[in-house]
Design a protein around this motif. Structure first.
Motif, PDB file in Angstrom:
ATOM      1  N   ARG A   1      -9.262  -4.136   0.866  1.00 29.83           N
ATOM      2  CA  ARG A   1     -10.245  -4.908   1.664  1.00 29.83           C
ATOM      3  C   ARG A   1     -11.606  -4.907   0.971  1.00 29.83           C
ATOM      4  O   ARG A   1     -12.263  -5.935   0.877  1.00 29.83           O
ATOM      5  CB  ARG A   1     -10.371  -4.309   3.068  1.00 29.83           C
ATOM      6  CG  ARG A   1      -9.306  -4.766   4.023  1.00 29.83           C
ATOM      7  CD  ARG A   1      -9.619  -4.380   5.458  1.00 29.83           C
ATOM      8  NE  ARG A   1      -9.858  -2.962   5.636  1.00 29.83           N
ATOM      9  CZ  ARG A   1      -8.893  -2.048   5.832  1.00 29.83           C
ATOM     10  NH1 ARG A   1      -7.642  -2.414   5.878  1.00 29.83           N
ATOM     11  NH2 ARG A   1      -9.196  -0.767   5.973  1.00 29.83           N
ATOM     12  N   HIS A   2     -12.022  -3.742   0.477  1.00 28.92           N
ATOM     13  CA  HIS A   2     -13.327  -3.619  -0.183  1.00 28.92           C
ATOM     14  C   HIS A   2     -13.419  -4.535  -1.400  1.00 28.92           C
ATOM     15  O   HIS A   2     -14.429  -5.173  -1.641  1.00 28.92           O
ATOM     16  CB  HIS A   2     -13.573  -2.162  -0.582  1.00 28.92           C
ATOM     17  CG  HIS A   2     -14.830  -1.961  -1.359  1.00 28.92           C
ATOM     18  ND1 HIS A   2     -16.072  -1.973  -0.758  1.00 28.92           N
ATOM     19  CD2 HIS A   2     -15.043  -1.780  -2.685  1.00 28.92           C
ATOM     20  CE1 HIS A   2     -17.000  -1.786  -1.683  1.00 28.92           C
ATOM     21  NE2 HIS A   2     -16.398  -1.672  -2.858  1.00 28.92           N
TER      22      HIS A   2
ATOM     23  N   ALA B   1       0.821  -1.207   0.000  1.00 27.16           N
ATOM     24  CA  ALA B   1       0.000   0.000   0.000  1.00 27.16           C
ATOM     25  C   ALA B   1       0.858   1.262   0.000  1.00 27.16           C
ATOM     26  O   ALA B   1       0.578   2.195  -0.775  1.00 27.16           O
ATOM     27  CB  ALA B   1      -0.972  -0.019   1.178  1.00 27.16           C
TER      28      ALA B   1
ATOM     29  N   THR C   1      -6.424  -9.174  -1.025  1.00 26.45           N
ATOM     30  CA  THR C   1      -5.605  -9.216   0.178  1.00 26.45           C
ATOM     31  C   THR C   1      -4.137  -9.343  -0.198  1.00 26.45           C
ATOM     32  O   THR C   1      -3.799 -10.058  -1.148  1.00 26.45           O
ATOM     33  CB  THR C   1      -6.002 -10.398   1.077  1.00 26.45           C
ATOM     34  OG1 THR C   1      -5.888 -11.597   0.320  1.00 26.45           O
ATOM     35  CG2 THR C   1      -7.423 -10.246   1.574  1.00 26.45           C
TER      36      THR C   1
ATOM     37  N   ASN D   1      -3.355   4.039   3.859  1.00 26.47           N
ATOM     38  CA  ASN D   1      -4.568   3.538   4.527  1.00 26.47           C
ATOM     39  C   ASN D   1      -5.738   3.471   3.554  1.00 26.47           C
ATOM     40  O   ASN D   1      -6.540   2.531   3.609  1.00 26.47           O
ATOM     41  CB  ASN D   1      -4.919   4.404   5.737  1.00 26.47           C
ATOM     42  CG  ASN D   1      -4.000   4.146   6.907  1.00 26.47           C
ATOM     43  OD1 ASN D   1      -3.353   3.109   6.976  1.00 26.47           O
ATOM     44  ND2 ASN D   1      -3.935   5.097   7.821  1.00 26.47           N
ATOM     45  N   ALA D   2      -5.855   4.452   2.677  1.00 29.02           N
ATOM     46  CA  ALA D   2      -6.934   4.425   1.675  1.00 29.02           C
ATOM     47  C   ALA D   2      -6.747   3.247   0.724  1.00 29.02           C
ATOM     48  O   ALA D   2      -7.720   2.579   0.354  1.00 29.02           O
ATOM     49  CB  ALA D   2      -6.977   5.739   0.901  1.00 29.02           C
TER      50      ALA D   2
ATOM     51  N   ARG E   1      -5.233   0.410   1.459  1.00 33.78           N
ATOM     52  CA  ARG E   1      -5.602  -0.795   2.217  1.00 33.78           C
ATOM     53  C   ARG E   1      -7.121  -0.961   2.281  1.00 33.78           C
ATOM     54  O   ARG E   1      -7.638  -2.068   2.173  1.00 33.78           O
ATOM     55  CB  ARG E   1      -5.012  -0.730   3.626  1.00 33.78           C
ATOM     56  CG  ARG E   1      -3.533  -0.973   3.672  1.00 33.78           C
ATOM     57  CD  ARG E   1      -3.014  -1.026   5.121  1.00 33.78           C
ATOM     58  NE  ARG E   1      -1.607  -0.783   5.131  1.00 33.78           N
ATOM     59  CZ  ARG E   1      -1.024   0.407   5.333  1.00 33.78           C
ATOM     60  NH1 ARG E   1      -1.752   1.476   5.590  1.00 33.78           N
ATOM     61  NH2 ARG E   1       0.280   0.522   5.299  1.00 33.78           N
ATOM     62  N   ALA E   2      -7.837   0.150   2.475  1.00 32.84           N
ATOM     63  CA  ALA E   2      -9.301   0.092   2.520  1.00 32.84           C
ATOM     64  C   ALA E   2      -9.861  -0.378   1.178  1.00 32.84           C
ATOM     65  O   ALA E   2     -10.790  -1.190   1.134  1.00 32.84           O
ATOM     66  CB  ALA E   2      -9.874   1.456   2.901  1.00 32.84           C
ATOM     67  N   MET E   3      -9.282   0.117   0.068  1.00 35.87           N
ATOM     68  CA  MET E   3      -9.712  -0.320  -1.264  1.00 35.87           C
ATOM     69  C   MET E   3      -9.463  -1.818  -1.427  1.00 35.87           C
ATOM     70  O   MET E   3     -10.313  -2.546  -1.943  1.00 35.87           O
ATOM     71  CB  MET E   3      -8.937   0.436  -2.360  1.00 35.87           C
ATOM     72  CG  MET E   3      -9.292   1.879  -2.521  1.00 35.87           C
ATOM     73  SD  MET E   3      -8.255   2.583  -3.847  1.00 35.87           S
ATOM     74  CE  MET E   3      -8.154   4.269  -3.301  1.00 35.87           C
TER      75      MET E   3
ATOM     76  N   THR F   1      -3.324  10.176  -2.219  1.00 39.34           N
ATOM     77  CA  THR F   1      -3.982   8.971  -1.731  1.00 39.34           C
ATOM     78  C   THR F   1      -3.074   8.324  -0.687  1.00 39.34           C
ATOM     79  O   THR F   1      -1.897   8.085  -0.951  1.00 39.34           O
ATOM     80  CB  THR F   1      -4.241   7.969  -2.868  1.00 39.34           C
ATOM     81  OG1 THR F   1      -5.015   8.613  -3.876  1.00 39.34           O
ATOM     82  CG2 THR F   1      -4.968   6.735  -2.374  1.00 39.34           C
TER      83      THR F   1
END
Length: 119
Positions: free
Chosen positions: A52-53, A31, A57, A45-46, A48-50, A42
């Motif tokens: 996960r969404h 990330a 992984t 953390n953003a 990583r959120a993408m 960006t």
């Protein structure tokens, strides 16, 4: 939709960014590395959120490690020899190849004097 609008949609904007992030995640980029490559504010953390969404992984949760698959064209006779060697060592061929590449990368010859490779 006209051709120029289609080209614009494919090469810029949120679709392009999402495709780039997904491709980099799929290729094992971390990330922080993706955030640095985007260089548009960006955050890691953003990213990583993408991930996960989208269910992408990372192959490792250790931030010091990033992994990616490397494709190497290889003649069948060499693949056979490598598969035999992997079998002898009790590992899968991708693991054997990873060991070979890591050994080369750790050696001084790879990043030092290229003549050392010949000795």
């Amino acid at each position: 939709m006209n051709v120029s609008a289609t080209r614009s949609l494919a090469t810029s904007g949120p679709n392009s960014k999402a495709a780039k992030v997904a491709a980099m995640l799929a290729n094992g980029y971390s990330a922080p590395a993706i955030a640095a490559e985007l260089n548009d504010g960006t955050s890691a953390n953003a990213i990583r959120a993408m991930a996960r969404h989208w269910g992408l992984t990372p192959k490792s949760t250790d931030p010091r490690h990033t992994y990616c698959d490397v494709s190497v064209p290889l003649a069948a006779k060499y693949r056979t020899k490598l598969a035999e060697e992997a079998r002898k060592r009790g590992v899968e061929m991708p693991e054997l190849m990873a060991q070979v590449m890591m050994t080369m990368c750790r050696g001084r010859a790879l990043f030092g004097d290229p003549r050392q490779l010949m000795s």
